[in-house]
Write a protein that holds these residues in place. Structure first.
Motif, mmCIF file in Angstrom:
data_model
loop_
_atom_site.group_PDB
_atom_site.id
_atom_site.type_symbol
_atom_site.label_atom_id
_atom_site.label_comp_id
_atom_site.label_asym_id
_atom_site.label_seq_id
_atom_site.Cartn_x
_atom_site.Cartn_y
_atom_site.Cartn_z
ATOM 1 N N THR A 7 0.863 -1.179 0.000
ATOM 2 C CA THR A 7 0.000 0.000 0.000
ATOM 3 C C THR A 7 0.899 1.228 0.000
ATOM 4 O OG1 THR A 7 -0.160 -0.009 2.422
ATOM 5 C CG2 THR A 7 -1.916 -1.122 1.199
ATOM 6 N N SER A 73 1.111 -0.300 -6.530
ATOM 7 C CA SER A 73 0.610 -0.516 -5.171
ATOM 8 C C SER A 73 -0.847 -0.107 -5.035
ATOM 9 C CB SER A 73 1.461 0.279 -4.173
ATOM 10 O OG SER A 73 1.262 1.666 -4.359
ATOM 11 N N GLU A 74 -1.447 -0.567 -3.959
ATOM 12 C CA GLU A 74 -2.800 -0.155 -3.584
ATOM 13 C C GLU A 74 -2.678 1.244 -2.998
ATOM 14 O OE1 GLU A 74 -5.938 -1.387 -0.103
ATOM 15 O OE2 GLU A 74 -4.637 -2.945 -0.936
ATOM 16 N N LEU A 76 -3.644 4.621 -1.005
ATOM 17 C CA LEU A 76 -4.405 5.003 0.175
ATOM 18 C C LEU A 76 -4.695 6.491 0.226
ATOM 19 C CD1 LEU A 76 -2.545 2.865 2.857
ATOM 20 C CD2 LEU A 76 -4.608 2.276 1.578
ATOM 21 N N SER A 82 -6.824 2.714 -6.578
ATOM 22 C CA SER A 82 -5.913 1.573 -6.652
ATOM 23 C C SER A 82 -5.474 1.363 -8.092
ATOM 24 C CB SER A 82 -6.605 0.311 -6.142
ATOM 25 O OG SER A 82 -5.741 -0.792 -6.276
#
Length: 84
Positions: A7, A73-74, A76, A82
């Motif tokens: 993340t 990456s995810e 945030l 995403s």
């Protein structure tokens, strides 16, 4: 090789690399900070109750991690959906 969950929050410039099964919620019981002077930014290692490494938190992530990893990456942060 197992899939790696990462993340990233661009606003905080912080990434987290998960080293556990994404289906299992593992709690960190101990954190070991690496020397920020030696690595040029803060890197924290998280361990579970059995002393196994479960994750790595990287601050100043854009200067510490490969660009392709952050791009996939995810996300945030508010501006990033995403991408991975």
């Amino acid at each position: 090789m197992a899939d790696l969950r990462v993340t990233y929050d661009e606003t905080a410039n912080a990434a987290y690399v998960y080293l556990t099964d994404p289906q299992v919620r593992t709690r960190s019981s101990r954190m070991y900070p690496c020397d920020p002077v030696e690595v040029g930014g803060m890197i924290n290692l998280d361990f579970d109750e059995q002393g196994r490494l479960i994750g790595i938190e990287v601050l100043a992530a854009d200067s510490k991690l490969p660009e392709y990893l952050l791009e996939s990456s995810e996300r945030l942060d508010d501006g990033g959906a995403s991408t991975g």
